[in-house]
Design a protein around this motif. Structure first.
Motif, PDB file in Angstrom:
ATOM      1  N   UNK A  67       0.834  -1.203   0.000  1.00  0.00           N
ATOM      2  CA  UNK A  67       0.000   0.000   0.000  1.00  0.00           C
ATOM      3  C   UNK A  67       0.873   1.260   0.000  1.00  0.00           C
ATOM      4  N   UNK A  68       1.910   1.274   0.829  1.00  0.00           N
ATOM      5  CA  UNK A  68       2.804   2.439   0.879  1.00  0.00           C
ATOM      6  C   UNK A  68       3.556   2.621  -0.427  1.00  0.00           C
ATOM      7  N   UNK A  69       4.016   1.531  -1.008  1.00  0.00           N
ATOM      8  CA  UNK A  69       4.766   1.625  -2.259  1.00  0.00           C
ATOM      9  C   UNK A  69       3.901   2.144  -3.398  1.00  0.00           C
ATOM     10  N   UNK A  70       2.614   1.851  -3.362  1.00  0.00           N
ATOM     11  CA  UNK A  70       1.733   2.279  -4.437  1.00  0.00           C
ATOM     12  C   UNK A  70       1.181   3.683  -4.249  1.00  0.00           C
ATOM     13  N   UNK A  71       1.076   4.148  -3.011  1.00  0.00           N
ATOM     14  CA  UNK A  71       0.404   5.420  -2.778  1.00  0.00           C
ATOM     15  C   UNK A  71       1.329   6.574  -2.446  1.00  0.00           C
ATOM     16  N   UNK A  72       2.486   6.334  -1.865  1.00  0.00           N
ATOM     17  CA  UNK A  72       3.378   7.424  -1.463  1.00  0.00           C
ATOM     18  C   UNK A  72       4.393   7.670  -2.583  1.00  0.00           C
ATOM     19  N   UNK A  73       4.445   8.911  -3.101  1.00  0.00           N
ATOM     20  CA  UNK A  73       5.414   9.235  -4.145  1.00  0.00           C
ATOM     21  C   UNK A  73       6.848   9.165  -3.619  1.00  0.00           C
ATOM     22  N   UNK A  74       7.784   8.782  -4.476  1.00  0.00           N
ATOM     23  CA  UNK A  74       9.180   8.615  -4.062  1.00  0.00           C
ATOM     24  C   UNK A  74       9.888   9.943  -3.817  1.00  0.00           C
ATOM     25  N   UNK A  75       9.498  11.007  -4.493  1.00  0.00           N
ATOM     26  CA  UNK A  75      10.251  12.263  -4.390  1.00  0.00           C
ATOM     27  C   UNK A  75       9.851  13.097  -3.164  1.00  0.00           C
ATOM     28  N   UNK A  76       9.111  12.566  -2.235  1.00  0.00           N
ATOM     29  CA  UNK A  76       8.763  13.311  -1.030  1.00  0.00           C
ATOM     30  C   UNK A  76       9.636  12.910   0.118  1.00  0.00           C
TER      31      UNK A  76
END
Length: 76
Positions: A67-76
């Motif tokens: 869920x975190x890998x799909x919803x949280x953008x990497x550049x934040x």
């Protein structure tokens, strides 16, 4: 519409008849299928390990990680 159906039936019959009359081709298709199965099995084992089962102990932890890998953008 009848002509489209006739053409599709003729195409299917062409391929069915062709596969039915094969002699050496059946052996070659069997070799190709075995090679593909081995090839993808090796790829799965060595290049795509089951990371979720090694890093997380429970199904809830795995679900949260996905869920975190799909919803949280990497550049934040």
């Amino acid at each position: 519409m009848q002509s489209v159906r006739d053409i599709s039936v003729r195409i299917v019959r062409f391929y069915v008849d062709g596969f039915r009359r094969m002699t050496i081709g059946r052996t070659l298709w069997a070799i190709i299928i075995v090679k593909l199965v081995v090839f993808f099995a090796v790829l799965k084992l060595f290049f795509f390990p089951d990371i979720l089962s090694t890093r997380y102990d429970s199904d809830d932890a795995r679900a949260e990680a996905v869920r975190e890998a799909l919803t949280i953008p990497k550049n934040q």
